[in-house]
Design a protein around this motif. Structure first.
Motif, PDB file in Angstrom:
ATOM      1  N   THR A 118      49.924   2.336 -19.718  1.00 23.96           N
ATOM      2  CA  THR A 118      49.723   1.509 -18.536  1.00 23.96           C
ATOM      3  C   THR A 118      49.812   2.500 -17.399  1.00 23.96           C
ATOM      4  N   PRO A 163      43.018   8.637 -16.212  1.00 22.13           N
ATOM      5  CA  PRO A 163      42.106   7.501 -16.932  1.00 22.13           C
ATOM      6  C   PRO A 163      41.339   8.005 -18.184  1.00 22.13           C
ATOM      7  N   ARG A 183      44.566   9.463 -23.530  1.00 20.23           N
ATOM      8  CA  ARG A 183      44.758   8.563 -24.519  1.00 20.23           C
ATOM      9  C   ARG A 183      45.977   8.602 -25.139  1.00 20.23           C
ATOM     10  N   GLN A 212      46.582   5.043 -17.745  1.00 20.60           N
ATOM     11  CA  GLN A 212      45.572   4.286 -17.134  1.00 20.60           C
ATOM     12  C   GLN A 212      45.406   4.365 -15.603  1.00 20.60           C
ATOM     13  N   ASN A 232      42.974   2.743 -23.953  1.00 21.55           N
ATOM     14  CA  ASN A 232      43.191   4.081 -24.301  1.00 21.55           C
ATOM     15  C   ASN A 232      44.436   4.220 -25.242  1.00 21.55           C
ATOM     16  N   LEU A 237      43.837  -2.158 -22.213  1.00 19.25           N
ATOM     17  CA  LEU A 237      44.385  -0.841 -22.485  1.00 19.25           C
ATOM     18  C   LEU A 237      43.880  -0.280 -23.538  1.00 19.25           C
TER      19      LEU A 237
END
Length: 279
Positions: free
Chosen positions: A122, A129, A132, A125, A175, A173
């Motif tokens: 979170t 962004p 990973r 993100q 990522n 999510l």
């Protein structure tokens, strides 16, 4: 009794406090920001001391991004064994320090039900962004232990990976990837796929997986990246403690932070201490 009342009072105040983004960390007077042996004691002090003895913890709890990430990590389908002071320290590292590195990718060894992974995903993100996070665990209980070293917990709860993955998807999510299996089997490929790692969160209670995780990830750490050992200071996790001791001796490392987690920096100039012939 008084302590319980004080704790309850603080909890109520936190709930009533209006959200406010934490913009900066407290400066440390009369201490220089110097990098020695791959670590910066100033930055370790800047994170840990006001968190333990000052108001930094309360300031973090008011941050709306922290609140969002914490709420996500407490969904019924996910759970974390990482205590809140360590969660706060992860927030501070990710928000204020990870962005200074060439890579913001994160890898986690030891996920339990995925709470800390959801928390960090979170944050990525929100702040980075394109980064990973891979989270590795058996997701099927503890593997074999090392006799005489490991003392595995008896209350390790059953994990439902499908529910955990579904919760992450419901949060958007994209990522975050959960990778099931023994760390010894999954870590090499996971590190290769990430390519470079800015933060490695090692939350493994057993000796063997701890050693394998820290040894494998080291070659993929971006210069100055953070290697965090979550359980090495726990009296119930002697295997993790031994793994850290061996890494310090073998790589000639120095710690940047010792509370609430042990934090190392990826010191590329450090060389492995060679064993004396015949040992």
């Amino acid at each position: 009794m008084g302590t319980k009342i004080d704790d309850l009072t603080r909890a109520v105040r936190r709930r009533l406090a209006s959200p406010r983004a934490l913009e900066t960390l407290p400066e440390v007077p009369d201490m220089k920001r110097v990098f020695e042996q791959g670590r910066c004691l100033y930055e370790g002090y800047q994170r840990s001391t006001p968190l333990k003895y000052g108001s930094l913890g309360e300031d973090v709890r008011r941050d709306p991004v922290y609140r969002k990430a914490l709420a996500a990590s407490r969904l019924p389908a996910v759970e974390s064994m990482v205590v809140q002071t360590r969660i706060i320290n992860l927030f501070i590292l990710i928000k204020f320090f990870l962005g200074k590195l060439p890579s913001q990718n994160i890898i986690e060894f030891g996920a339990f039900k995925g709470g800390s992974a959801v928390f960090m995903a979170t944050l990525l993100q929100e702040y980075y962004p394109s980064a990973r996070i891979f989270s590795l665990d058996t997701f099927a209980g503890l593997p074999a232990v090392k006799a005489g070293v490991d003392k595995p917990p008896k209350d390790f709860l059953e994990v439902n990976l499908d529910r955990t993955r579904a919760a992450a998807r419901s949060l958007g999510l994209l990522n975050l990837e959960f990778i099931p299996g023994l760390i010894e089997d999954t870590a090499p490929d996971a590190c290769r796929r990430l390519g470079s790692v800015g933060l490695a969160h090692i939350d493994v209670v057993l000796y063997g997986p701890s050693v394998f995780a820290q040894e494998t990830v080291w070659d993929y750490m971006t210069p100055g990246g953070y290697v965090i050992q979550d359980d090495a200071l726990e009296p119930t996790c002697p295997g993790a403690t031994l793994a850290v001791e061996e890494m310090i001796r073998g790589r000639g490392l120095s710690m940047e932070q010792v509370w609430p987690q042990i934090v190392f920096r990826a010191y590329q100039q450090a060389t492995r201490v060679l064993a004396v012939a015949g040992d």
